[in-house]
Design a protein around this motif. Structure first.
Motif, mmCIF file in Angstrom:
data_model
loop_
_atom_site.group_PDB
_atom_site.id
_atom_site.type_symbol
_atom_site.label_atom_id
_atom_site.label_comp_id
_atom_site.label_asym_id
_atom_site.label_seq_id
_atom_site.Cartn_x
_atom_site.Cartn_y
_atom_site.Cartn_z
ATOM 1 N N GLU A 533 -13.369 36.175 79.995
ATOM 2 C CA GLU A 533 -14.102 34.923 80.118
ATOM 3 C C GLU A 533 -13.321 33.751 79.521
ATOM 4 O O GLU A 533 -13.293 32.655 80.082
ATOM 5 N N LYS A 534 -12.675 33.973 78.383
ATOM 6 C CA LYS A 534 -12.092 32.870 77.632
ATOM 7 C C LYS A 534 -10.661 32.535 78.043
ATOM 8 O O LYS A 534 -10.075 31.593 77.500
ATOM 9 N N SER A 535 -10.121 33.265 79.007
ATOM 10 C CA SER A 535 -8.757 32.987 79.453
ATOM 11 C C SER A 535 -8.648 31.675 80.225
ATOM 12 O O SER A 535 -7.538 31.230 80.529
ATOM 13 N N ILE A 536 -9.784 31.038 80.553
ATOM 14 C CA ILE A 536 -9.736 29.770 81.284
ATOM 15 C C ILE A 536 -9.654 28.560 80.362
ATOM 16 O O ILE A 536 -9.599 27.430 80.839
ATOM 17 N N LYS A 537 -9.637 28.764 79.061
ATOM 18 C CA LYS A 537 -9.628 27.649 78.119
ATOM 19 C C LYS A 537 -8.479 26.687 78.424
ATOM 20 O O LYS A 537 -7.303 27.090 78.498
ATOM 21 N N ASN A 538 -8.801 25.433 78.644
ATOM 22 C CA ASN A 538 -7.863 24.344 78.910
ATOM 23 C C ASN A 538 -7.106 24.462 80.227
ATOM 24 O O ASN A 538 -6.331 23.566 80.577
ATOM 25 N N ASP A 539 -7.306 25.541 80.966
ATOM 26 C CA ASP A 539 -6.540 25.761 82.199
ATOM 27 C C ASP A 539 -7.441 26.352 83.267
ATOM 28 O O ASP A 539 -7.055 27.266 83.987
ATOM 29 N N MET A 540 -8.635 25.817 83.374
ATOM 30 C CA MET A 540 -9.651 26.383 84.237
ATOM 31 C C MET A 540 -9.213 26.411 85.697
ATOM 32 O O MET A 540 -9.324 27.427 86.389
ATOM 33 N N ALA A 541 -8.698 25.299 86.198
ATOM 34 C CA ALA A 541 -8.402 25.191 87.620
ATOM 35 C C ALA A 541 -7.360 26.213 88.068
ATOM 36 O O ALA A 541 -7.567 26.948 89.039
ATOM 37 N N ALA A 542 -6.247 26.250 87.371
ATOM 38 C CA ALA A 542 -5.159 27.125 87.800
ATOM 39 C C ALA A 542 -5.555 28.593 87.729
ATOM 40 O O ALA A 542 -5.229 29.387 88.628
ATOM 41 N N VAL A 543 -6.289 28.983 86.693
ATOM 42 C CA VAL A 543 -6.639 30.390 86.503
ATOM 43 C C VAL A 543 -7.617 30.863 87.565
ATOM 44 O O VAL A 543 -7.410 31.899 88.206
ATOM 45 N N VAL A 544 -8.708 30.115 87.776
ATOM 46 C CA VAL A 544 -9.714 30.588 88.729
ATOM 47 C C VAL A 544 -9.174 30.575 90.147
ATOM 48 O O VAL A 544 -9.504 31.458 90.956
ATOM 49 N N LEU A 545 -8.354 29.604 90.479
ATOM 50 C CA LEU A 545 -7.782 29.557 91.820
ATOM 51 C C LEU A 545 -6.809 30.704 92.046
ATOM 52 O O LEU A 545 -6.831 31.350 93.107
ATOM 53 N N GLN A 546 -5.956 30.985 91.069
ATOM 54 C CA GLN A 546 -4.991 32.067 91.237
ATOM 55 C C GLN A 546 -5.687 33.405 91.440
ATOM 56 O O GLN A 546 -5.231 34.249 92.221
ATOM 57 N N ASP A 547 -6.808 33.608 90.765
ATOM 58 C CA ASP A 547 -7.511 34.880 90.925
ATOM 59 C C ASP A 547 -8.122 35.018 92.313
ATOM 60 O O ASP A 547 -8.213 36.131 92.849
ATOM 61 N N GLN A 548 -8.547 33.927 92.931
ATOM 62 C CA GLN A 548 -9.016 34.014 94.313
ATOM 63 C C GLN A 548 -7.875 34.384 95.252
ATOM 64 O O GLN A 548 -8.031 35.212 96.164
ATOM 65 N N VAL A 549 -6.715 33.800 95.018
ATOM 66 C CA VAL A 549 -5.542 34.124 95.836
ATOM 67 C C VAL A 549 -5.153 35.583 95.647
ATOM 68 O O VAL A 549 -4.901 36.320 96.621
ATOM 69 N N ASP A 550 -5.095 36.034 94.394
ATOM 70 C CA ASP A 550 -4.694 37.420 94.124
ATOM 71 C C ASP A 550 -5.679 38.415 94.718
ATOM 72 O O ASP A 550 -5.276 39.462 95.255
ATOM 73 N N ALA A 551 -6.972 38.115 94.618
ATOM 74 C CA ALA A 551 -7.970 39.023 95.186
ATOM 75 C C ALA A 551 -7.814 39.111 96.688
ATOM 76 O O ALA A 551 -7.825 40.209 97.274
ATOM 77 N N LEU A 552 -7.663 37.975 97.345
ATOM 78 C CA LEU A 552 -7.494 37.953 98.804
ATOM 79 C C LEU A 552 -6.274 38.758 99.232
ATOM 80 O O LEU A 552 -6.363 39.630 100.120
ATOM 81 N N GLN A 553 -5.152 38.491 98.614
ATOM 82 C CA GLN A 553 -3.924 39.163 99.029
ATOM 83 C C GLN A 553 -3.939 40.643 98.669
ATOM 84 O O GLN A 553 -3.409 41.484 99.417
ATOM 85 N N GLY A 554 -4.564 40.994 97.555
ATOM 86 C CA GLY A 554 -4.660 42.397 97.193
ATOM 87 C C GLY A 554 -5.545 43.179 98.142
ATOM 88 O O GLY A 554 -5.248 44.342 98.486
ATOM 89 N N LEU A 555 -6.627 42.578 98.611
ATOM 90 C CA LEU A 555 -7.546 43.272 99.513
ATOM 91 C C LEU A 555 -6.980 43.417 100.912
ATOM 92 O O LEU A 555 -7.423 44.283 101.679
ATOM 93 N N ALA A 556 -6.007 42.572 101.264
ATOM 94 C CA ALA A 556 -5.424 42.643 102.605
ATOM 95 C C ALA A 556 -4.722 43.972 102.855
ATOM 96 O O ALA A 556 -4.504 44.353 104.011
ATOM 97 N N ASP A 557 -4.374 44.692 101.807
ATOM 98 C CA ASP A 557 -3.749 46.005 101.979
ATOM 99 C C ASP A 557 -4.753 47.062 102.411
ATOM 100 O O ASP A 557 -4.358 48.111 102.936
ATOM 101 N N SER A 558 -6.045 46.816 102.178
ATOM 102 C CA SER A 558 -7.064 47.836 102.441
ATOM 103 C C SER A 558 -8.067 47.441 103.509
ATOM 104 O O SER A 558 -8.799 48.301 104.009
ATOM 105 N N PHE A 559 -8.128 46.147 103.861
ATOM 106 C CA PHE A 559 -9.118 45.680 104.822
ATOM 107 C C PHE A 559 -8.421 44.890 105.929
ATOM 108 O O PHE A 559 -7.376 44.267 105.689
ATOM 109 N N PRO A 560 -8.999 44.878 107.132
ATOM 110 C CA PRO A 560 -8.378 44.178 108.274
ATOM 111 C C PRO A 560 -8.606 42.673 108.195
ATOM 112 O O PRO A 560 -9.500 42.118 108.849
#
Length: 711
Positions: A533-560
């Motif tokens: 939860e606290k890893s977003i301190k002072n860097d909210m935008a970059a952290v939450v956005l990167q995790d959406q990108v990582d989730a999307l790209q990681g799931l592409a290996d298992s879903f069409p």
């Protein structure tokens, strides 16, 4: 028109996301004989009634019917009551809240600003004629008095309707437009989870009362441009870096004699929590403005002096939790704390849980145990994605009460527990009444059935194992890649990946329009670990956005997934995240629906924004880095420009429409095409049926146009 003929968007709007007709707001009488709750008569009826279930025979009966009590007249709400409901996201009508005495014999509630009581054993209700409009009426523990707020004053009236009197009102010389007694200020109700402003003593002879003066708070104006003949509404909005309301606390007797509770309000201005029970002295939790330190204080009600019981510090911030702090019946301090990298239940100075559990709330404290809700901790045997369970905890160990995978909560008194369970394969929630752990009754739900079932896979995406829900169209064969719709909230306090049925109904409807829908809960979201939860301190935008990108790209290996056609939609923090996605990562996201976004962090409130980004007066660069527009009102956007639909309610007093207007102006100045959908008369909620339905239909049209999806 019958409900069977309605489309899903219309039915979802009419049923307020299938919440109408579902029982809620449970209270168990201490003797275990009664369960009190709210419920409307059907899944399309907004008006809640007060009900009582007799545990012995499982029979339900109406204790108070608002239609009968108001004689069929239309309900009228004061401006203060409308504001209270907006803070709690309350879209219902009728009896939306109530309070009971200690025995669970007498309930009080307000209707149209009038005061009513209900004798729960007898099943009779009546009005007490008092000055109004009445807000937040609450019986004394002994049932002899009702305290309530009217026109900024705290008043009490006898439970039979006599001896109404003022016990606290703005002093001579105080501005009645800014000073009130007994109400929670905006920031407490919106961000701290404190919706109350007064608390009875266990003996019912005096009260702790908050005095709020919002004169220091800057004034904003909320207008409805579609109604130019109406004057704008003035609101006191404490934006980040500006002054908060001045909040003091008094012990006040029924004769009006007051004693101020004394603590270092300059250092700890936030009154976060108040607890007064027979187990100990009044207990208050106060926080520093930066929320990195807080004090647990015991109050001497005779003198107003305080002594420190416990103190906490954290280099990022300290969270607030439901149900704590409080005293155990034996006088031990019960709290939730971050210790050793885990979120634990602390009893006195000892943790009773470890890293196997991530504690979320204290539900009840008895002489034998503490009832909590928790999710699997970082050292749990399995991740239990999206699950929340109810546990009994004491010095002998931990016992899980909820067994079925899902999202569970509970209310308890004595030997009776009301267990509320939402699971993945059944719509709505089941409510069981347990006596000593065995089912004694079930509370009926009248909620409508949605007519669709989510085809959801709970999984983890990317190297950080981000909790995700993936939804495919009903009947999809899996032979061709699908355009992707990311559907997150993505920010603090808004967990979306849940092991339950109804949270995915809208996502499934979008999936059935031909999309693979992904809901990802990245860092900053609750339920995993304090560090997460606290890893977003002072860097909210970059952290939450990167995790959406990582989730999307990681799931592409298992879903069409067709990564060449990816859109993102969201509301509130999710709208902010959608804006970040299309502006900063157009290489990944090809279209965005930006709903009620916080585009300029300086325009959002103090307690929330400063927790994550600090003080804009001392670190303005942090605010610029985490906003969608810079200090000059410009958009710092990558190329190419992607289609964006901005949606905002013009009557929103939480995320004001200035956020979207400034974003639109910045986009226009940068020559970037976009669409703006203003919602006249709509607040941060969208309860209007036609608005809620058509918003979904317009979003689908935008997505298809932007991604080149046909059919």
């Amino acid at each position: 028109m019958t409900t069977e003929a309605l489309s899903f968007p219309r039915l979802q709007a009419r049923t307020q996301r299938f919440t109408l007709g579902a029982p809620r707001a449970f209270t168990v009488s201490p003797d275990g004989s009664r369960v009190v709750f709210l419920r409307s008569r059907s899944g399309t009826d907004r008006a809640n009634l007060l009900w009582v279930l007799d545990v012995a025979d499982g029979e339900e009966r109406v204790a108070a019917d608002p239609q009968a009590l108001l004689g069929g007249s239309r309900e009228r709400l004061s401006a203060q009551e409308r504001a209270r409901r907006e803070r709690s996201r309350e879209g219902g009508a009728g009896i939306v809240s109530y309070a009971t005495d200690a025995a669970g014999e007498l309930a009080s509630f307000a209707l149209s600003g009038r005061l009513f009581t209900a004798e729960l054993r007898a099943g009779t209700a009546r009005e007490l004629r008092v000055p109004g409009p009445v807000i937040d009426p609450r019986p004394s523990p002994d049932g002899r008095w009702i305290a309530y707020v009217a026109q900024g004053a705290l008043r009490v009236v006898g439970a039979e309707g006599g001896d109404d009197r003022v016990v606290a009102e703005p002093e001579a010389g105080a501005d009645p437009a800014t000073v009130s007694f007994g109400l929670a200020e905006f920031i407490a109700a919106e961000e701290m989870g404190r919706s109350r402003g007064f608390w009875w003593s266990p003996e019912g002879d005096r009260l702790l009362v908050a005095r709020v003066d919002d004169a220091p708070v800057q004034r904003w104006w909320i207008s409805d441009p579609a109604q130019p003949e109406h004057a704008p509404q003035q609101v006191a909005y404490p934006a980040a870096g500006t002054d908060n309301a001045n909040v003091r606390l008094f012990v006040i007797g029924l004769d009006g004699v007051r004693t101020e509770v004394v603590w270092d309000r300059a250092r700890y201005p936030y009154l976060a929590h108040v607890h007064w029970s027979a187990a100990g002295a009044p207990l208050v939790l106060v926080q520093a403005r930066d929320q990195r330190s807080q004090l647990f204080l015991a109050v001497d009600p005779d003198t107003g002096s305080t002594r420190m019981v416990h103190a906490d510090e954290d280099p990022q911030w300290l969270d607030l939790f439901p149900g704590v702090p409080c005293w155990s019946p034996g006088g031990q301090l019960v709290r939730i704390a971050d210790e050793g990298g885990a979120r634990v239940l602390a009893f006195g100075e000892r943790p009773l849980t470890g890293p196997q559990l991530h504690v979320r709330a204290v539900l009840d404290v008895s002489a034998d145990d503490v009832l909590i809700s928790a999710s699997a901790g970082k050292k749990a045997a399995s991740p239990e994605i999206g699950e929340v369970h109810v546990y009994r905890v004491n010095e002998l160990g931990v016992e899980r009460l909820s067994q079925e995978p899902g999202v569970h909560s509970a209310v308890r008194a004595g030997r009776v527990t009301v267990l509320v369970s939402a699971v993945p394969d059944r719509p709505g929630a089941q409510v069981q009444v347990l006596r000593e752990g065995k089912r004694a009754a079930t509370v009926t739900s009248y909620a409508e059935r949605p007519g669709l079932s989510p085809r959801v896979t709970l999984t983890e995406g990317g190297a950080r194992k981000i909790p995700c829900a993936v939804l495919m169209p009903t009947g999809y064969s899996g032979d061709t890649p699908l355009p992707v719709l990311m559907d997150p909230y993505g920010g603090p306090h808004g967990q979306r990946v849940l092991a339950a049925h109804n949270p995915y109904l809208t996502s499934q409807w979008f999936a059935d329009q031909g999309f693979a829908v992904i809901v990802a809960d990245g860092r900053g979201m609750p339920g995993r670990s304090p560090a997460w939860e606290k890893s977003i301190k002072n860097d909210m935008a970059a952290v939450v956005l990167q995790d959406q990108v990582d989730a999307l790209q990681g799931l592409a290996d298992s879903f069409p997934l067709d990564l060449g056609r990816v859109a993102i939609r969201g509301w509130s923090f999710g709208g902010y995240l959608a804006g970040l996605a299309v502006l900063r990562r157009p290489d990944v996201f090809h279209a965005g629906i930006v709903g009620a976004p916080v585009t300029d962090q300086r325009l959002y409130d103090t307690h929330y924004t400063e927790r994550y980004l600090g003080d804009p007066n001392t670190q303005p660069e942090v605010y610029t880095a985490n906003s969608l527009i810079d200090d000059n009102g410009l958009v710092a956007a990558a190329e190419p420009a992607r289609p964006m639909m901005i949606v905002h309610g013009l009557a929103d007093d939480n995320v004001v429409v200035a956020h979207s207007l400034r974003l639109s102006s910045a986009l226009l100045a940068a020559g970037r095409p976009h669409e703006v959908l203003p919602l006249s008369g709509v607040t941060h909620m969208t309860p209007q049926e036609q608005v809620a339905e058509n918003l979904l239909l317009l979003q689908v049209d935008f997505l298809r146009r932007s991604l080149g999806v046909t059919g």
